[in-house]
Design a protein around this motif. Sequence first.
Motif, PDB file in Angstrom:
ATOM      1  N   ARG A  29     -61.537  61.813  51.760  1.00 56.07           N
ATOM      2  CA  ARG A  29     -63.048  61.523  50.986  1.00 56.07           C
ATOM      3  C   ARG A  29     -63.713  60.354  51.924  1.00 56.07           C
ATOM      4  N   TRP A  30     -62.812  59.347  52.158  1.00 57.52           N
ATOM      5  CA  TRP A  30     -63.215  58.015  52.637  1.00 57.52           C
ATOM      6  C   TRP A  30     -63.060  58.067  54.145  1.00 57.52           C
ATOM      7  N   ILE A  31     -63.912  57.575  54.887  1.00 55.49           N
ATOM      8  CA  ILE A  31     -63.561  57.356  56.363  1.00 55.49           C
ATOM      9  C   ILE A  31     -64.221  55.934  56.473  1.00 55.49           C
ATOM     10  N   ARG A  32     -63.201  55.309  57.248  1.00 58.08           N
ATOM     11  CA  ARG A  32     -63.635  53.705  57.642  1.00 58.08           C
ATOM     12  C   ARG A  32     -63.917  53.565  59.149  1.00 58.08           C
ATOM     13  N   PHE A  33     -64.794  52.794  59.439  1.00 57.10           N
ATOM     14  CA  PHE A  33     -65.238  52.494  60.609  1.00 57.10           C
ATOM     15  C   PHE A  33     -64.996  51.010  60.955  1.00 57.10           C
ATOM     16  N   ALA A  34     -64.356  50.648  61.850  1.00 57.84           N
ATOM     17  CA  ALA A  34     -64.245  49.189  62.237  1.00 57.84           C
ATOM     18  C   ALA A  34     -65.410  48.804  63.101  1.00 57.84           C
ATOM     19  N   ALA A  35     -66.624  48.726  62.540  1.00 60.26           N
ATOM     20  CA  ALA A  35     -67.920  48.503  63.307  1.00 60.26           C
ATOM     21  C   ALA A  35     -68.903  48.177  62.291  1.00 60.26           C
ATOM     22  N   GLY A  36     -69.664  47.254  62.696  1.00 57.91           N
ATOM     23  CA  GLY A  36     -71.068  46.879  62.051  1.00 57.91           C
ATOM     24  C   GLY A  36     -71.922  48.024  61.768  1.00 57.91           C
ATOM     25  N   PHE A  37     -72.893  48.064  60.984  1.00 62.03           N
ATOM     26  CA  PHE A  37     -73.784  49.055  60.691  1.00 62.03           C
ATOM     27  C   PHE A  37     -74.716  49.627  61.950  1.00 62.03           C
ATOM     28  N   GLY A  38     -75.104  48.797  62.760  1.00 62.59           N
ATOM     29  CA  GLY A  38     -75.932  48.986  63.916  1.00 62.59           C
ATOM     30  C   GLY A  38     -75.213  50.062  64.922  1.00 62.59           C
ATOM     31  N   HIS A  39     -73.819  49.386  65.286  1.00 62.15           N
ATOM     32  CA  HIS A  39     -72.987  50.145  65.935  1.00 62.15           C
ATOM     33  C   HIS A  39     -72.804  51.296  65.464  1.00 62.15           C
ATOM     34  N   PHE A  40     -72.316  51.552  64.034  1.00 61.95           N
ATOM     35  CA  PHE A  40     -71.915  52.799  63.390  1.00 61.95           C
ATOM     36  C   PHE A  40     -73.095  53.997  63.806  1.00 61.95           C
ATOM     37  N   LEU A  41     -74.166  53.435  63.218  1.00 65.57           N
ATOM     38  CA  LEU A  41     -75.751  54.202  63.335  1.00 65.57           C
ATOM     39  C   LEU A  41     -75.839  55.016  64.853  1.00 65.57           C
ATOM     40  N   ALA A  42     -75.747  53.736  65.705  1.00 62.34           N
ATOM     41  CA  ALA A  42     -76.138  54.051  67.081  1.00 62.34           C
ATOM     42  C   ALA A  42     -74.976  55.049  67.510  1.00 62.34           C
ATOM     43  N   GLY A  43     -73.662  54.824  67.358  1.00 60.87           N
ATOM     44  CA  GLY A  43     -72.459  55.728  67.479  1.00 60.87           C
ATOM     45  C   GLY A  43     -72.496  57.036  67.032  1.00 60.87           C
ATOM     46  N   THR A  44     -73.015  57.248  65.986  1.00 65.39           N
ATOM     47  CA  THR A  44     -72.842  58.421  65.231  1.00 65.39           C
ATOM     48  C   THR A  44     -74.126  59.424  65.917  1.00 65.39           C
ATOM     49  N   LEU A  45     -75.196  58.736  66.229  1.00 64.90           N
ATOM     50  CA  LEU A  45     -76.450  59.314  66.777  1.00 64.90           C
ATOM     51  C   LEU A  45     -76.248  59.656  67.977  1.00 64.90           C
ATOM     52  N   ASP A  46     -75.672  58.900  69.026  1.00 63.80           N
ATOM     53  CA  ASP A  46     -75.428  59.161  70.263  1.00 63.80           C
ATOM     54  C   ASP A  46     -73.940  59.867  70.844  1.00 63.80           C
TER      55      ASP A  46
END
Length: 72
Positions: A29-46
Amino acid sequence: MAFWLFHTRDPDSWDVVVFKRQPLYGEERWIRFAAGFGHFLAGTLDGTLPNPFSDSGYARPPHTYRNWHRPL
């Protein structure tokens, strides 16, 4: 739903965690990403980070920015 996981006063060190309300069988249910929000958003979009959301169309381009403020 995406959240910051803060454990220090430095917001640059906060990770992003995603909560899935309806995970597939065997998924967490919980997924952790060792990244800031900007990196997380850009990475999931690209596509450089895996899509943590249930919507399979989330990572498909074209992406657009929509401001929630109404024009004055």
